[in-house]
Design an enzyme around this catalytic site. Structure first.
Site, PDB file in Angstrom:
ATOM      1  N   HIS A 103      36.622  39.018  47.058  1.00 35.91           N
ATOM      2  CA  HIS A 103      37.375  39.934  47.935  1.00 35.91           C
ATOM      3  C   HIS A 103      36.560  41.177  48.325  1.00 35.91           C
ATOM      4  CE1 HIS A 103      41.036  37.651  47.592  1.00 35.91           C
ATOM      5  NE2 HIS A 103      41.107  37.792  46.286  1.00 35.91           N
ATOM      6  N   ASP A 123      39.128  29.271  45.338  1.00 37.50           N
ATOM      7  CA  ASP A 123      40.114  30.147  44.703  1.00 37.50           C
ATOM      8  C   ASP A 123      41.438  30.034  45.472  1.00 37.50           C
ATOM      9  OD1 ASP A 123      40.114  32.822  42.794  1.00 37.50           O
ATOM     10  OD2 ASP A 123      41.441  33.088  44.525  1.00 37.50           O
ATOM     11  N   HIS A 163      43.167  32.401  46.557  1.00 40.98           N
ATOM     12  CA  HIS A 163      43.198  33.426  47.603  1.00 40.98           C
ATOM     13  C   HIS A 163      41.986  33.310  48.516  1.00 40.98           C
ATOM     14  CE1 HIS A 163      45.365  35.064  44.042  1.00 40.98           C
ATOM     15  NE2 HIS A 163      46.251  35.372  44.957  1.00 40.98           N
ATOM     16  N   ASP A 222      43.152  29.960  39.777  1.00 40.52           N
ATOM     17  CA  ASP A 222      44.513  30.432  40.081  1.00 40.52           C
ATOM     18  C   ASP A 222      45.251  29.498  41.033  1.00 40.52           C
ATOM     19  OD1 ASP A 222      42.762  31.245  42.066  1.00 40.52           O
ATOM     20  OD2 ASP A 222      43.346  33.352  42.024  1.00 40.52           O
TER      21      ASP A 222
END
Ligand code: ZN
Length: 334
Positions: A154, A190, A192, A279
């Site tokens: 991120h 991931d 996200h 995740d």
């Protein structure tokens, strides 16, 4: 597969984060790394590549901010971890403000990434761990795993967010280019979207970014990761986003994975960087896919079938009790 880890990453240990309107224990905790270490066996420490590879990706002023932010926070009379509370509106003109609160806002895009006394050291050694695992692959290993924490995907060239401060995968990908790899592909799996990595390489034709993630209309980071984001300029066509709905299980996931792998095969990279986040696991406390532990073996096998030199970089995964098994299963499938 050689595995790399550096205990100095544990220095990053913020206490709390803002989540759903309240302060809760920081989810990206050192216990995550300890759970993975217990499951994957012996690791090798990171070598220090100094700051040059960090500067190849991140802006000089951002690195200076990150290095001094917690000291500046304390100098302003504050206790605990540094965290922003005011952010510039999109397209607001840039201002060179000294106030720590203004700089926290200018260099971050959310309030879930506090800066503690050990954040610089932890992030620095996380990046060095990715670079050290890359060294092993550049020296001829088929693959290597970097247990990176804090994660990186991120973080952009000049911003932090989403528990990420330095973009470990981007730093390694850029180092691979510097080492002579003419085309590098990054596969981000991931839960996200890896907005920072996408931003860093969005206008680059020599680094392909492919991501499978939760539809950002529903899930963090919201403002990136939509299917119509495909790159720009020399990077037009070198970004592929494959957003999937909440509730995705292996049957929904595998066709997207195969599309991602086909895109990578077409690109014919000389180096692959896999951003692995656990995740996507069914019991992850902050996510909404339905992958099971055994599913990661099949995902690992299919990625490995590309038969490319591969650096695997750890990103998210917050179901700490299952995290070790999820990572070990992915690595064994690979
Ligand atoms: Zn994630």
């Amino acid at each position: 597969m050689r595995r790399f880890w550096d205990a100095r990453q544990l220095a990053h240990a913020p206490a709390l984060e803002l989540h759903n309107g309240g302060f809760v224990p920081f989810a990206e905790a050192p216990a995550r790394a300890e759970a993975i270490l217990a499951a994957i066996g012996p690791t090798e420490p990171a070598a220090d590549h100094k700051e040059a590879p960090l500067r190849a990706v991140h802006a000089e002023d951002y690195l200076a901010f990150l290095w001094s932010a917690h000291k500046d926070w304390r100098a302003a009379g504050r206790a605990g971890d540094a965290s922003g509370y005011a952010w510039p509106v999109v397209r607001r003109r840039p201002l060179a403000l000294d106030r720590i609160d203004a700089r926290l806002g200018a260099y971050s895009f959310d309030a879930s990434s506090p800066i503690g006394a050990g954040t610089w050291d932890g992030a620095y050694w996380s990046a060095q761990t990715a670079l050290s695992a890359l060294d092993a692959v550049l020296a001829g290993e088929r693959s290597a795993f970097a247990l990176c924490r804090p994660p990186g995907h991120h973080a952009g060239a000049d911003y932090l967010g989403g528990y990420c401060y330095l973009n470990n995968a981007a730093i390694a990908a850029e180092a691979a280019v510097a080492a002579g790899k003419r085309r590098v592909a990054i596969l981000d799996i991931d839960y996200h979207h890896g907005n920072g990595t996408q931003d860093i390489f969005y206008a680059r034709g020599d680094v392909l970014f492919v991501s499978i993630h939760a539809d950002p209309r529903m899930d963090y980071p919201y403002y990136w990761g939509h299917a119509d984001e495909t790159g720009e300029g020399p990077g037009a066509g070198a970004t592929l986003n494959l957003p999937l709905p909440r509730g995705t299980d292996l049957g929904t996931y595998l066709p997207a994975l195969d599309a991602a792998l086909a895109k990578i095969a077409d690109f014919a990279p000389e180096q692959l960087v896999v951003c692995y986040g656990a995740d996507t696991f069914a019991d992850d406390p902050i996510s909404h896919f339905r992958l099971r532990t055994d599913d990661y073996a099949e995902i690992g096998r299919r990625i490995a079938a590309l038969a490319l030199p591969a650096l695997i970089v750890m990103e998210g995964g917050y179901a700490v009790d299952a995290l070790g098994a999820n990572v070990a299963t992915f690595l064994s499938g690979f």
